[in-house]
Design a protein around this motif. Structure first.
Motif, PDB file in Angstrom:
ATOM      1  N   GLY A 147       0.815  -1.324   0.085  1.00 35.49           N
ATOM      2  CA  GLY A 147       0.029   0.153  -0.172  1.00 35.49           C
ATOM      3  C   GLY A 147       0.988   1.337  -0.045  1.00 35.49           C
ATOM      4  N   HIS A 148       0.413   2.775   0.219  1.00 37.70           N
ATOM      5  CA  HIS A 148       1.094   3.659   0.252  1.00 37.70           C
ATOM      6  C   HIS A 148       0.486   4.631   1.125  1.00 37.70           C
ATOM      7  CE1 HIS A 148       2.415   2.058  -3.703  1.00 37.70           C
ATOM      8  NE2 HIS A 148       3.613   3.011  -3.512  1.00 37.70           N
ATOM      9  N   LEU A 149       1.450   5.359   1.743  1.00 40.97           N
ATOM     10  CA  LEU A 149       0.908   6.380   2.655  1.00 40.97           C
ATOM     11  C   LEU A 149       1.153   7.472   1.740  1.00 40.97           C
ATOM     12  CD1 LEU A 149       0.846   7.932   5.517  1.00 40.97           C
ATOM     13  CD2 LEU A 149       3.442   7.949   5.475  1.00 40.97           C
ATOM     14  N   VAL A 150       0.285   8.337   1.655  1.00 34.36           N
ATOM     15  CA  VAL A 150      -0.217   9.644   1.044  1.00 34.36           C
ATOM     16  C   VAL A 150       0.225  10.846   2.203  1.00 34.36           C
ATOM     17  CG1 VAL A 150      -1.353  11.120  -0.469  1.00 34.36           C
ATOM     18  CG2 VAL A 150      -1.446   8.383  -0.593  1.00 34.36           C
ATOM     19  N   ALA A 151       1.612  11.336   2.115  1.00 32.76           N
ATOM     20  CA  ALA A 151       1.966  12.432   3.127  1.00 32.76           C
ATOM     21  C   ALA A 151       0.961  13.362   3.173  1.00 32.76           C
ATOM     22  CB  ALA A 151       3.420  12.792   2.819  1.00 32.76           C
TER      23      ALA A 151
END
Length: 305
Positions: A207-211
């Protein structure tokens, strides 16, 4: 490209005032949600009346007969959202206050990844406490690139970090991912259910953390969950679930060795608590380890058609 149908799913239990704030932030999003589902875990603080009076026609309420915990609540909420036609599910507890562009930023990140041919297992927001400290920090995914180096910095300049696990504090998952991986494990009840679910989602790809997507988590008790520092006697028993659930997640997604090492660490902690005369807390940990050895709930599929 047609915009996806996005439903927000909020699980609540006896936090009427926080829920009202959470829903107000959702209704004010710069990219409006296409649907809103509130799972009320048998609240008895007036939440049901508030939802019926103030949110009739704006939110679909799933009223549970008993408190099924966060795990049961998200299980029911995801099922309801998928059946209502959601293509993206934006999941959060009732104590989450989303920045007004939080959803728009998540969807923009998804579009950017898609333009590179990347399908993220899930997307999550950057989470801070009301006083500005990072909290609910996801675990970085350390899969390697073709040169054998960890790939987590590939899109760092765009504020995107690959992660393998996250919490139900502004987590976006696709309908297709739910179809492939099923629902959260309702029997987990509370604490660790989101870890197991996101580990399940990210088996093949991170998954991805979207800062740039930001939310505030107004937690009743800030900081890491630990029975050693727990100050609320009413929450002590929940650490039994946490211990059990972490053992399950490690056993299924990391292997028997890591699960056994974690169980041993809890037993050592129990001995330390007992030596300090904290017998009740020690017993909670021992019970959690024993539960974890035999706990094996099945994954429920979620019909998507």
């Amino acid at each position: 490209m047609r915009a996806p149908v996005v439903f927000a799913v909020v699980v609540t239990w006896n936090r009427r005032a926080l829920l009202e704030q959470c829903l107000a932030h959702l209704m004010a999003q710069t990219r409006p949600c296409d649907g809103l589902i509130v799972v009320d875990n048998a609240s008895d603080d007036g939440t049901a009346d508030m939802l019926a009076d103030a949110w009739a026609g704006r939110a679909t309420v799933v009223r549970m007969a008993t408190n099924t915990g966060g795990a049961g609540g998200f299980n029911a909420g995801i099922r309801a959202a998928v059946q209502a036609g959601a293509e993206r599910l934006w999941l959060m507890d009732d104590d989450v206050l989303a920045a007004l562009d939080a959803l728009q930023t998540l969807l923009a990140a998804e579009d950017g990844l898609a333009s590179e041919g990347v399908t993220s297992a899930f997307l999550c927001s950057s989470v801070r406490s009301p006083d500005g400290h990072l909290t609910n920090t996801p675990e970085i995914d350390r899969r390697e690139n073709v040169l054998g180096y960890p790939d987590w910095g590939e899109r760092l300049d765009r504020g995107l970090i690959p992660v393998r696990q996250a919490t139900f504090v502004s987590l976006m998952v696709s309908r297709s991912a739910v179809a492939r991986h099923g629902l959260p494990l309702a029997p987990m009840f509370v604490w660790g259910d989101d870890t197991e679910y996101t580990l399940r989602l990210s088996r093949q790809a991170p998954g991805h953390l979207v800062a740039a997507s930001r939310v505030v988590h107004v937690r009743a008790t800030p900081g890491r969950l630990s029975i050693e520092t727990e100050t609320d006697p009413g929450r002590e028993r929940l650490h039994r679930y946490l211990t059990r659930n972490v053992i399950l997640a490690k056993r299924r997604h990391e292997g028997k060795g890591p699960a056994a090492r974690y169980a041993l660490s809890r037993l050592r902690m129990a001995v330390g608590l007992a030596l300090k005369g904290r017998w009740r807390q020690a017993g909670v940990l021992v019970a959690g380890v024993m539960d974890g050895a035999r706990f094996s709930p099945e994954v429920e599929p979620c019909p998507t058609s």
